[in-house]
Design a protein around this motif. Structure first.
Motif, PDB file in Angstrom:
ATOM      1  N   LYS A  32      22.974 109.779  63.395  1.00 54.98           N
ATOM      2  CA  LYS A  32      24.094 108.866  63.238  1.00 54.98           C
ATOM      3  C   LYS A  32      25.380 109.685  63.281  1.00 54.98           C
ATOM      4  O   LYS A  32      25.685 110.401  62.324  1.00 54.98           O
ATOM      5  CB  LYS A  32      24.001 108.096  61.925  1.00 54.98           C
ATOM      6  CG  LYS A  32      25.131 107.109  61.731  1.00 54.98           C
ATOM      7  CD  LYS A  32      24.994 106.388  60.413  1.00 54.98           C
ATOM      8  CE  LYS A  32      26.188 105.457  60.226  1.00 54.98           C
ATOM      9  NZ  LYS A  32      26.217 104.935  58.862  1.00 54.98           N
ATOM     10  N   PRO A  33      26.119 109.595  64.370  1.00 53.55           N
ATOM     11  CA  PRO A  33      27.400 110.301  64.438  1.00 53.55           C
ATOM     12  C   PRO A  33      28.322 109.817  63.309  1.00 53.55           C
ATOM     13  O   PRO A  33      28.333 108.641  62.964  1.00 53.55           O
ATOM     14  CB  PRO A  33      27.970 109.898  65.799  1.00 53.55           C
ATOM     15  CG  PRO A  33      26.782 109.458  66.590  1.00 53.55           C
ATOM     16  CD  PRO A  33      25.828 108.863  65.596  1.00 53.55           C
TER      17      PRO A  33
ATOM     18  N   ASP B 128      23.266 113.789  60.588  1.00 50.52           N
ATOM     19  CA  ASP B 128      24.247 114.006  61.644  1.00 50.52           C
ATOM     20  C   ASP B 128      23.781 114.991  62.701  1.00 50.52           C
ATOM     21  O   ASP B 128      24.373 115.080  63.767  1.00 50.52           O
ATOM     22  CB  ASP B 128      25.590 114.449  61.060  1.00 50.52           C
ATOM     23  CG  ASP B 128      25.476 115.646  60.144  1.00 50.52           C
ATOM     24  OD1 ASP B 128      24.368 116.191  59.974  1.00 50.52           O
ATOM     25  OD2 ASP B 128      26.505 116.044  59.586  1.00 50.52           O
ATOM     26  N   ASP B 129      22.696 115.737  62.440  1.00 49.24           N
ATOM     27  CA  ASP B 129      22.212 116.745  63.381  1.00 49.24           C
ATOM     28  C   ASP B 129      20.688 116.795  63.305  1.00 49.24           C
ATOM     29  O   ASP B 129      20.116 117.381  62.383  1.00 49.24           O
ATOM     30  CB  ASP B 129      22.820 118.102  63.030  1.00 49.24           C
ATOM     31  CG  ASP B 129      22.494 119.198  64.022  1.00 49.24           C
ATOM     32  OD1 ASP B 129      21.381 119.196  64.597  1.00 49.24           O
ATOM     33  OD2 ASP B 129      23.343 120.091  64.199  1.00 49.24           O
TER      34      ASP B 129
END
Length: 123
Positions: A53-54, A14-15
């Motif tokens: 991937k959000p 995610d980051d």
């Protein structure tokens, strides 16, 4: 048809920046960044793609295994770098977090995105 394809693996985070710091500074991996994605360069030459991937949800399985010659030394080194080893029900681990009951000796940990990795040593 795909027998000669140079396949590679990938997983989401995610980051990307947080992941890059963890993989380089904590795990000591060679990491390249290109087009907003990371390329982990692991021994053996097969690249591993890490992509953003959000709303990422970690996989419920181990995404990457690192074979080592000395699991105790690897766990000690990673623990010293702030890695916390996971403990799973039914998988009795020792004080270091190493499962030694069956198969290879293995210890699991997660990255900042919650993806599971392992270090393992064949017996």
């Amino acid at each position: 048809m795909l027998g000669n394809s140079k396949a590679f693996s990938g997983f989401a985070v995610d980051d990307i920046e947080k992941a890059k710091r963890f993989y380089t500074e904590t795990l000591g991996l060679d990491v390249a960044e290109e087009h907003g994605m990371l390329h982990l360069r692991v021994a053996g030459g097969t690249p591993v793609l890490v992509y953003p991937k959000p709303g990422h949800t970690p996989a419920s399985f181990t995404v990457l295994n690192f074979p080592v010659d000395d699991i105790d030394a690897a766990v000690d080194e990673l623990t010293g770098r702030g890695v916390r080893f996971e403990r799973y029900p039914g998988m009795d681990a020792d004080d270091k977090g190493i499962f030694r009951a069956a198969g290879p000796y293995i210890a699991w940990f997660t990255d900042p995105a919650g993806n599971t990795f392992s270090v393992l040593q064949e017996r």
